[in-house]
Scaffold this motif. Structure first.
Motif, PDB file in Angstrom:
ATOM      1  N   PHE A 286       0.855  -1.186   0.000  1.00 22.66           N
ATOM      2  CA  PHE A 286       0.000   0.000   0.000  1.00 22.66           C
ATOM      3  C   PHE A 286       0.891   1.236   0.000  1.00 22.66           C
ATOM      4  CE2 PHE A 286      -2.744  -3.284   1.486  1.00 22.66           C
ATOM      5  CZ  PHE A 286      -4.028  -2.917   1.103  1.00 22.66           C
ATOM      6  N   THR A 287       0.441   2.248  -0.671  1.00 24.65           N
ATOM      7  CA  THR A 287       1.183   3.496  -0.732  1.00 24.65           C
ATOM      8  C   THR A 287       0.318   4.623  -0.198  1.00 24.65           C
ATOM      9  OG1 THR A 287       2.425   4.987  -2.178  1.00 24.65           O
ATOM     10  CG2 THR A 287       0.410   4.008  -3.074  1.00 24.65           C
ATOM     11  N   GLY A 288       0.962   5.695   0.228  1.00 25.54           N
ATOM     12  CA  GLY A 288       0.211   6.794   0.807  1.00 25.54           C
ATOM     13  C   GLY A 288       1.076   8.021   0.999  1.00 25.54           C
ATOM     14  N   SER A 289       0.871   8.713   2.111  1.00 21.95           N
ATOM     15  CA  SER A 289       1.605   9.934   2.420  1.00 21.95           C
ATOM     16  C   SER A 289       2.627   9.657   3.508  1.00 21.95           C
ATOM     17  CB  SER A 289       0.634  11.032   2.875  1.00 21.95           C
ATOM     18  OG  SER A 289       1.327  12.147   3.365  1.00 21.95           O
ATOM     19  N   ILE A 351      -0.563  20.322  -1.189  1.00 17.64           N
ATOM     20  CA  ILE A 351      -0.950  20.436  -2.597  1.00 17.64           C
ATOM     21  C   ILE A 351       0.084  19.739  -3.454  1.00 17.64           C
ATOM     22  CG2 ILE A 351      -1.387  22.015  -4.511  1.00 17.64           C
ATOM     23  CD1 ILE A 351      -2.350  24.073  -2.551  1.00 17.64           C
ATOM     24  N   TYR A 352      -0.382  18.775  -4.240  1.00 19.03           N
ATOM     25  CA  TYR A 352       0.457  18.073  -5.207  1.00 19.03           C
ATOM     26  C   TYR A 352      -0.042  18.439  -6.608  1.00 19.03           C
ATOM     27  CZ  TYR A 352       2.000  15.200  -1.272  1.00 19.03           C
ATOM     28  OH  TYR A 352       2.514  14.774  -0.067  1.00 19.03           O
ATOM     29  N   ASP A 353       0.878  18.687  -7.495  1.00 20.43           N
ATOM     30  CA  ASP A 353       0.521  18.986  -8.880  1.00 20.43           C
ATOM     31  C   ASP A 353       1.458  18.228  -9.809  1.00 20.43           C
ATOM     32  OD1 ASP A 353       2.903  20.463  -8.760  1.00 20.43           O
ATOM     33  OD2 ASP A 353       1.860  22.331  -8.352  1.00 20.43           O
ATOM     34  N   ASP A 354       1.379  18.558 -11.090  1.00 23.50           N
ATOM     35  CA  ASP A 354       2.170  17.835 -12.083  1.00 23.50           C
ATOM     36  C   ASP A 354       3.671  18.027 -11.870  1.00 23.50           C
ATOM     37  OD1 ASP A 354      -0.175  16.984 -13.233  1.00 23.50           O
ATOM     38  OD2 ASP A 354      -0.249  18.606 -14.711  1.00 23.50           O
ATOM     39  N   SER A 366      -1.437  33.109  -0.526  1.00 22.57           N
ATOM     40  CA  SER A 366      -2.575  32.909  -1.420  1.00 22.57           C
ATOM     41  C   SER A 366      -3.321  31.607  -1.136  1.00 22.57           C
ATOM     42  CB  SER A 366      -2.101  32.927  -2.877  1.00 22.57           C
ATOM     43  OG  SER A 366      -1.212  31.852  -3.121  1.00 22.57           O
ATOM     44  N   ASP A 367      -2.693  30.688  -0.416  1.00 25.06           N
ATOM     45  CA  ASP A 367      -3.341  29.419  -0.063  1.00 25.06           C
ATOM     46  C   ASP A 367      -4.025  29.465   1.296  1.00 25.06           C
ATOM     47  OD1 ASP A 367      -2.291  27.992  -2.396  1.00 25.06           O
ATOM     48  OD2 ASP A 367      -0.348  28.173  -1.398  1.00 25.06           O
ATOM     49  N   PHE A 368      -3.991  30.607   1.970  1.00 26.70           N
ATOM     50  CA  PHE A 368      -4.486  30.658   3.351  1.00 26.70           C
ATOM     51  C   PHE A 368      -5.972  30.321   3.436  1.00 26.70           C
ATOM     52  CE2 PHE A 368      -6.386  33.060   6.883  1.00 26.70           C
ATOM     53  CZ  PHE A 368      -5.687  32.508   7.945  1.00 26.70           C
ATOM     54  N   ASP A 369      -6.784  30.906   2.584  1.00 27.93           N
ATOM     55  CA  ASP A 369      -8.229  30.658   2.647  1.00 27.93           C
ATOM     56  C   ASP A 369      -8.558  29.191   2.393  1.00 27.93           C
ATOM     57  OD1 ASP A 369      -8.702  33.318   3.214  1.00 27.93           O
ATOM     58  OD2 ASP A 369      -9.012  33.882   1.107  1.00 27.93           O
ATOM     59  N   ASP A 370      -7.848  28.574   1.443  1.00 31.03           N
ATOM     60  CA  ASP A 370      -8.089  27.151   1.180  1.00 31.03           C
ATOM     61  C   ASP A 370      -7.676  26.289   2.369  1.00 31.03           C
ATOM     62  OD1 ASP A 370      -9.114  27.641  -1.318  1.00 31.03           O
ATOM     63  OD2 ASP A 370      -7.189  27.406  -2.342  1.00 31.03           O
ATOM     64  N   MET A 371      -6.591  26.666   3.048  1.00 29.86           N
ATOM     65  CA  MET A 371      -6.165  25.928   4.238  1.00 29.86           C
ATOM     66  C   MET A 371      -7.235  25.981   5.314  1.00 29.86           C
ATOM     67  SD  MET A 371      -2.077  26.569   4.794  1.00 29.86           S
ATOM     68  CE  MET A 371      -2.004  28.310   4.416  1.00 29.86           C
ATOM     69  N   VAL A 372      -7.823  27.156   5.503  1.00 28.66           N
ATOM     70  CA  VAL A 372      -8.849  27.304   6.533  1.00 28.66           C
ATOM     71  C   VAL A 372     -10.086  26.493   6.173  1.00 28.66           C
ATOM     72  CG1 VAL A 372     -10.367  28.950   7.690  1.00 28.66           C
ATOM     73  CG2 VAL A 372      -7.987  29.574   7.211  1.00 28.66           C
ATOM     74  N   ARG A 373     -10.509  26.557   4.930  1.00 26.30           N
ATOM     75  CA  ARG A 373     -11.720  25.839   4.509  1.00 26.30           C
ATOM     76  C   ARG A 373     -11.534  24.326   4.531  1.00 26.30           C
ATOM     77  NH1 ARG A 373     -12.270  30.264   0.724  1.00 26.30           N
ATOM     78  NH2 ARG A 373     -11.003  29.085  -0.781  1.00 26.30           N
ATOM     79  N   SER A 374     -10.312  23.853   4.417  1.00 26.50           N
ATOM     80  CA  SER A 374     -10.080  22.408   4.383  1.00 26.50           C
ATOM     81  C   SER A 374     -10.408  21.729   5.709  1.00 26.50           C
ATOM     82  CB  SER A 374      -8.622  22.125   4.008  1.00 26.50           C
ATOM     83  OG  SER A 374      -7.745  22.495   5.054  1.00 26.50           O
ATOM     84  N   ARG A 380       1.653  21.480   5.231  1.00 35.43           N
ATOM     85  CA  ARG A 380       3.012  21.510   4.718  1.00 35.43           C
ATOM     86  C   ARG A 380       2.910  21.530   3.184  1.00 35.43           C
ATOM     87  NH1 ARG A 380       5.699  16.499   3.059  1.00 35.43           N
ATOM     88  NH2 ARG A 380       7.677  17.565   3.343  1.00 35.43           N
ATOM     89  N   LYS A 381       3.778  22.209   2.544  1.00 39.02           N
ATOM     90  CA  LYS A 381       5.128  22.560   2.897  1.00 39.02           C
ATOM     91  C   LYS A 381       5.213  24.082   2.979  1.00 39.02           C
ATOM     92  CE  LYS A 381       9.428  21.917   0.252  1.00 39.02           C
ATOM     93  NZ  LYS A 381      10.012  21.149  -0.885  1.00 39.02           N
ATOM     94  N   LEU A 382       5.774  24.597   4.091  1.00 37.39           N
ATOM     95  CA  LEU A 382       5.855  26.030   4.337  1.00 37.39           C
ATOM     96  C   LEU A 382       7.322  26.451   4.379  1.00 37.39           C
ATOM     97  CD1 LEU A 382       3.192  25.397   6.833  1.00 37.39           C
ATOM     98  CD2 LEU A 382       2.886  27.414   5.444  1.00 37.39           C
ATOM     99  N   GLN A 383       7.615  27.551   3.704  1.00 37.44           N
ATOM    100  CA  GLN A 383       8.978  28.044   3.616  1.00 37.44           C
ATOM    101  C   GLN A 383       9.370  28.775   4.906  1.00 37.44           C
ATOM    102  OE1 GLN A 383      11.003  27.336   0.914  1.00 37.44           O
ATOM    103  NE2 GLN A 383       9.262  26.058   0.368  1.00 37.44           N
ATOM    104  N   PRO A 384      10.672  28.822   5.227  1.00 38.33           N
ATOM    105  CA  PRO A 384      11.108  29.524   6.450  1.00 38.33           C
ATOM    106  C   PRO A 384      10.729  31.006   6.413  1.00 38.33           C
ATOM    107  CG  PRO A 384      12.887  28.180   5.550  1.00 38.33           C
ATOM    108  CD  PRO A 384      11.801  28.185   4.517  1.00 38.33           C
TER     109      PRO A 384
END
Length: 456
Positions: A286-289, A351-354, A366-374, A380-384
């Motif tokens: 099985f594979t995952g995260s 978030i994984y993409d191509d 720019s991803d803050f609202d999506d993080m809250v709604r999730s 992760r992944k957040l830059q220093p």
């Protein structure tokens, strides 16, 4: 602060130990016993002396009785029953105690054991992540791999040791002998098992195990998380997994590698063999995260190895790329004891993409609202030092720079000193984060298929 080796005795216990060491001299004091023997056969012509001995005996016995009461009461008091006496001797001396009436309708809060790990130049990120996830009920193990400088390692240790909150709670530990952890190899699995075994040895009173890398960050407070987790069965494992292998067969399962983190003291390049192997037929893969929330009972199952399955899979994945994302899902789903405890959701926002197939893309404001709604508990992944970290602190956690996230156990004045006065750690004050997390879990559990059918 404790290393993985021997731990020093907390400073607040030294006066008590010194007092206990004085007991033999008090209890075997010669005047007391000589007085008692004199009372059994007094002479009629020594009445003043007899009265004096009687008075001395009663006085000494009274003092001994008072000492015994004070010693027993001090040893039986809990570390978080009120303002901490080590931090606030003035409060303790004036008997500033606070009586709590906890809500008996709510179940007792659980405890989470965290492994917070990083690499070179990650000391500041590890300390910030520790402040953002701290709660007195939890356990923490901090780890910097050997590529980190001695200055970074010393900074983490000294910060933990000098912080009055961490020092009083005594639940933050620093791994003394670091392990290499190549993200593309199998050494992260070794690090996770090693860390879990240390945390089990340090304290058995935790319920879930969470590995946080330095690029992760919480989206809810610990009061929010512990409040929601207190209503869930403690045998639930939150693991993203799938039996569909797809492109991972050729890139992660069939190639044979040798992870230098398992046998070299210095970092080197990963070694790839020219041969490839077939998929196993003795068990399903099985594979995952790489991120998951695992129960203590399952971690004990993997570490103690009463069943041979964890060791068998560990040997197989030792030479497989990205073992961490495959090992725990495979052990869970191939075990009859745990295959019905798997929830196919790890409560992580990524978030994984191509362009980022094997590793999530960096997050920003720019991803803050999506993080809250999730409704996720972590991201992760957040830059220093990315501005989104300050936004999360301000809008979601209520954390000021350099301080821990305030919770129900914090009774001080608003600001950096909020959590310098302690209350009952079992009192939780969940906020809006608990509502988001509750909504996400209820949605997950309401479809009737929350338990993994792939495992069964």
């Amino acid at each position: 602060m404790q290393n993985s080796g021997a731990a020093a005795a907390p400073p607040q216990q030294q006066p008590q130990q010194q007092q206990q060491n004085q007991w033999p001299s008090i209890l075997t004091s010669k005047p007391i016993f000589s007085t008692l023997f004199t009372l059994r056969d007094p002479k009629p012509n020594n009445k003043p002396t007899l009265l004096l001995y009687t008075f001395l005996a009663i006085s000494l016995l009274s003092i001994t009785f008072i000492f015994s009461l004070s010693t027993s009461s001090s040893s039986s008091s809990g570390p978080h029953s009120g303002p901490d006496p080590f931090l606030f001797p003035a409060h303790h001396a004036h008997n500033h105690r606070i009586i709590y009436d906890s809500n008996k309708a709510n179940p007792p809060p659980p405890s989470i054991a965290y492994l917070i790990s990083g690499s070179r130049a990650d000391s500041a990120r590890i300390l910030r992540l520790l402040h953002a996830t701290f709660h007195p009920l939890n356990q923490y193990l901090l780890h910097l791999d050997p590529s980190a400088s001695h200055a970074d390692r010393e900074r983490v240790a000294l910060t933990v040791q000098s912080n009055p909150i961490f020092k009083a709670a005594q639940n933050v530990h620093v791994m003394g002998k670091p392990d290499f952890a190549y993200q593309k190899g199998s050494s992260p699995v070794s690090l996770a098992l090693h860390a879990a075994s240390i945390l089990i040895r340090l304290n058995l009173k935790w319920d879930w195990f969470v590995c946080l890398s330095a690029d992760a960050y919480p989206l809810v407070t610990q009061d929010d998380l512990l409040h929601i987790m207190s209503f869930l069965p403690k045998e639930m494992n939150f693991v993203n997994h799938s039996s569909y292998i797809g492109w991972k067969e050729s890139r992660r399962l069939r190639p044979i590698i040798v992870d230098p983190g398992l046998y070299l003291a210095e970092g080197t390049e990963m070694f790839y063999a020219t041969q490839k192997r077939d998929l196993p037929s003795a068990f399903r893969v099985f594979t995952g995260s790489s991120f998951s929330i695992l129960t203590r009972s399952f971690m004990e199952f993997c570490i103690l190895g009463a069943d041979n399955l964890p060791r068998l899979l560990l040997m197989y994945f030792a030479n497989t790329p990205s073992s961490l994302s495959n090992y725990f899902p495979s052990v869970l789903c191939n075990s009859r004891q745990f295959n019905r405890t798997v929830i196919n959701q790890n409560l992580l926002y990524a978030i994984y993409d191509d362009r980022h197939i094997s590793d999530p893309r960096p997050l920003n404001s720019s991803d803050f609202d999506d993080m809250v709604r999730s409704g996720a508990a972590f991201a992760r992944k957040l830059q220093p030092d990315d501005p989104v970290l300050d936004l999360i602190d301000e809008k979601l956690l209520g954390r000021s720079p350099g301080s821990v996230v305030p919770g129900g156990w914090c009774l001080g004045e608003p600001g950096n000193s909020t959590c310098l006065t302690w209350g009952d750690a079992s009192i939780l004050r969940p906020g809006s984060g608990s509502q988001r997390l509750e909504k996400a879990i209820v949605k997950l559990l309401s479809n009737g298929t929350f338990r993994s059918h792939q495992c069964v």
